[in-house]
Enzyme design. Sequence first.
Site, PDB file in Angstrom:
ATOM      1  N   TYR A  18       0.837  -1.195   0.000  1.00 45.73           N
ATOM      2  CA  TYR A  18       0.000   0.000   0.000  1.00 45.73           C
ATOM      3  C   TYR A  18       0.877   1.251   0.000  1.00 45.73           C
ATOM      4  CZ  TYR A  18      -3.676   3.287   1.270  1.00 45.73           C
ATOM      5  OH  TYR A  18      -4.554   4.345   1.275  1.00 45.73           O
ATOM      6  N   HIS A  22       1.573   4.139  -3.121  1.00 44.35           N
ATOM      7  CA  HIS A  22       1.363   5.576  -2.923  1.00 44.35           C
ATOM      8  C   HIS A  22       2.663   6.363  -3.108  1.00 44.35           C
ATOM      9  CE1 HIS A  22      -2.620   4.482  -1.530  1.00 44.35           C
ATOM     10  NE2 HIS A  22      -2.932   5.751  -1.725  1.00 44.35           N
ATOM     11  N   TYR A  41      -3.121  16.436   0.791  1.00 44.80           N
ATOM     12  CA  TYR A  41      -3.696  15.100   0.973  1.00 44.80           C
ATOM     13  C   TYR A  41      -2.668  14.241   1.684  1.00 44.80           C
ATOM     14  CZ  TYR A  41      -6.596  11.050  -0.542  1.00 44.80           C
ATOM     15  OH  TYR A  41      -7.416   9.941  -0.608  1.00 44.80           O
ATOM     16  N   TRP A  77      -8.661   2.943  -8.246  1.00 45.09           N
ATOM     17  CA  TRP A  77      -9.415   2.076  -7.339  1.00 45.09           C
ATOM     18  C   TRP A  77      -9.219   0.604  -7.687  1.00 45.09           C
ATOM     19  CZ3 TRP A  77     -14.877   4.742  -7.041  1.00 45.09           C
ATOM     20  CH2 TRP A  77     -14.792   5.876  -6.222  1.00 45.09           C
TER      21      TRP A  77
END
Length: 104
Positions: A18, A22, A41, A77
Site C-alpha cells: 500500500y 502511494h 492530501y 481504485w
Amino acid sequence: MIRKAFLMSVYPDKHEEYEKRHNEIWPEMVDELRKHGVNNYSIFLDKETSNLFGYIEVEDEETWSEMDSTEINQKWWAFMEPLMETHSNNRPVSKDLKEVFHMQ
C-alpha cells in the site's frame, strides 16, 4: 478550504505494498486530484489495527465529488482493490469523520 478526514482499512499483510503504491503514485492521478481542487492530501497508517486515516483539503465539495467518476480514479481504485476493503465498484470502504476541533 474544506478540511475532510476519513478512515479506511488496508489488509494486514499489504501494508508495505500500500505504501509502495502511494510512493509511486501515477503523475496523472496527482494531476487529476489537483484538477478536482485537492491542495493537501495525507494518509496515515496505524500498523497495529491496519486502519488508515486520511486527511484532505479541497476547494469545494461539488468539484471534489466529481473525482470519483474520472477514468483515472476508477483505474486507481481497481489497482488498489487487492490491498484493502472495497465496495463492489472498487471504491474503498471509508468512514467520514466529523471535525470537532481545529486550531490555526
